[in-house]
Scaffold this active site. Sequence first.
Site, PDB file in Angstrom:
ATOM      1  N   TRP A  95       0.937  -1.347   0.071  1.00 39.98           N
ATOM      2  CA  TRP A  95      -0.011  -0.098   0.081  1.00 39.98           C
ATOM      3  C   TRP A  95       0.806   1.227   0.061  1.00 39.98           C
ATOM      4  CZ3 TRP A  95      -4.373  -0.848  -1.935  1.00 39.98           C
ATOM      5  CH2 TRP A  95      -5.008  -2.173  -1.797  1.00 39.98           C
TER       6      TRP A  95
ATOM      7  N   LYS B 103     -12.490  -1.732   7.678  1.00 35.33           N
ATOM      8  CA  LYS B 103     -11.790  -2.717   8.442  1.00 35.33           C
ATOM      9  C   LYS B 103     -12.108  -2.846   9.959  1.00 35.33           C
ATOM     10  CE  LYS B 103      -7.952  -2.427   5.071  1.00 35.33           C
ATOM     11  NZ  LYS B 103      -8.609  -3.327   4.082  1.00 35.33           N
TER      12      LYS B 103
ATOM     13  N   ASP C  42      -0.983   6.684   6.302  1.00 32.08           N
ATOM     14  CA  ASP C  42      -2.282   5.712   6.140  1.00 32.08           C
ATOM     15  C   ASP C  42      -2.541   4.793   7.192  1.00 32.08           C
ATOM     16  OD1 ASP C  42      -4.052   3.789   4.985  1.00 32.08           O
ATOM     17  OD2 ASP C  42      -2.878   3.385   3.062  1.00 32.08           O
TER      18      ASP C  42
HETATM   19  N1  PMP Z   1      -3.811   1.437   2.484  1.00 29.12           N
HETATM   20  C1  PMP Z   1      -4.114   0.179   3.018  1.00 29.12           C
HETATM   21  C2  PMP Z   1      -3.227  -0.089   4.467  1.00 29.12           C
HETATM   22  C3  PMP Z   1      -5.170  -0.705   2.819  1.00 29.12           C
HETATM   23  O1  PMP Z   1      -5.193  -1.876   3.662  1.00 29.12           O
HETATM   24  C4  PMP Z   1      -5.897  -0.417   1.673  1.00 29.12           C
HETATM   25  C5  PMP Z   1      -7.166  -1.630   1.354  1.00 29.12           C
HETATM   26  N2  PMP Z   1      -6.933  -2.961   1.799  1.00 29.12           N
HETATM   27  C6  PMP Z   1      -5.891   0.458   1.220  1.00 29.12           C
HETATM   28  C7  PMP Z   1      -4.953   1.362   1.416  1.00 29.12           C
HETATM   29  C8  PMP Z   1      -6.821   0.953   0.007  1.00 29.12           C
HETATM   30  O2  PMP Z   1      -7.906   1.152   0.414  1.00 29.12           O
HETATM   31  P1  PMP Z   1      -9.552   1.625  -0.444  1.00 29.12           P
HETATM   32  O3  PMP Z   1      -9.632   0.074  -1.194  1.00 29.12           O
HETATM   33  O4  PMP Z   1     -10.377   1.845   0.675  1.00 29.12           O
HETATM   34  O5  PMP Z   1      -9.024   2.465  -1.520  1.00 29.12           O
END
Ligand code: PMP
Length: 364
Positions: free
Chosen positions: A106, A199, A175
């Site tokens: 991510w 989550k 994040d």
């Molecule tokens: N950052 C992290 C740490 C994540 O776990 C996720 C989704 N699993 C995201 C960003 C992306 O999030 P979204 O699908 O809500 O855009």
Amino acid sequence: MPQPYDRVFNFSAGPSTLPVSVLEEARDGLLNYQGTGMGVMEMSHRSKPFEAIIQKAEADLRTLMGIPEGYRVLFLQGGASLQFSMVPLSFLGEGQTADYVVTGAWGKKGVEAARLVGCVNVAWDGKGENYRDVPAPEALRLSPNTAYVHTTSNETIQGVQFAGDPSFESPLVCDMSSDILSRPVDVSRYALIYAGAQKNMGPAGATIVIIRDDFLARAPQNVHPILDYRVHADNDSLYNTPSSWSIYVCGLVYQHLLDNEGLEGARARNEAKAKALYDAIDGSEGFYRGHAEPRARSKMNVTFTLPNEDLTKSFVKEAEANGMDGLKGHRSVGGVRASIYNAFPQEGCEALASFMKDFAARNG
Ligand code: PMP
């Protein structure tokens, strides 16, 4: 032991399991919210009842996280993925550099989006060892006068988590999508925190942004309104139709956490759950191998591999037949990933730990 409503132990990485009592309350809110004659999904976001819902959600989140004065709380949309772009569009100006600490998939996505906007310095990258660790502060190669430093507190795919709040002189953007509300944080260390709801907070839809006023003031004036933090702040998150159902359920989750010893309570429960699984890994004489270095082990996503692909497949299949769903690891790591967010119960971790022991004894 059968679970309420015949529910399984849901190890999904997100969207993921929510507290049953919250779902029961939401069921009422779906049909007729507090005698208004309509469900929350069906009511105007400009109505008094919805105004009260969003205001209480914000107030409860402030209490839970101990958000100090001088921060705005925003309920946006577009997921954390939109934040990958909104952050640099507002805070990575021409001629500036932003530092990104990349501890997993991510963080890498954040870098890719920021590079479309401006100059990015990757201050640390765990890619060489397939993201198993977090850096010690002295390992970071930060640039002078950086616009901001970006971190990912918990990498959901690799199961790698910072042990606490890092400290930087430059504005820190984090994040927290996969570990927000799982433990207390010192919000004052951060210039901007963002997290998707799906989550630890509620259904997919809302994205929470916590932003310090002095950082917000740096945003330029020429950003598209829907991407402009200032526009959202000036309109109390109601610039456009918000993700009202998601915000409502997030509010129920905040209340639920406040009723259950807040974030200290969440931390204690999460540590006990993670311990049950890491003990099962460490006690397996090498049958299971944890992906993350012990110091970087995530309390939210427990990742481990088995001796081979066939065993991994039968593990996931057998676990599913035993009421444990969603354990297949991400293809980039392989093996198994047990996501055990706030609402995941201790008994589900005990059930998995005992299954792991039994499976290793039969197949080791
Ligand atoms: N950052 C992290 C740490 C994540 O776990 C996720 C989704 N699993 C995201 C960003 C992306 O999030 P979204 O699908 O809500 O855009």
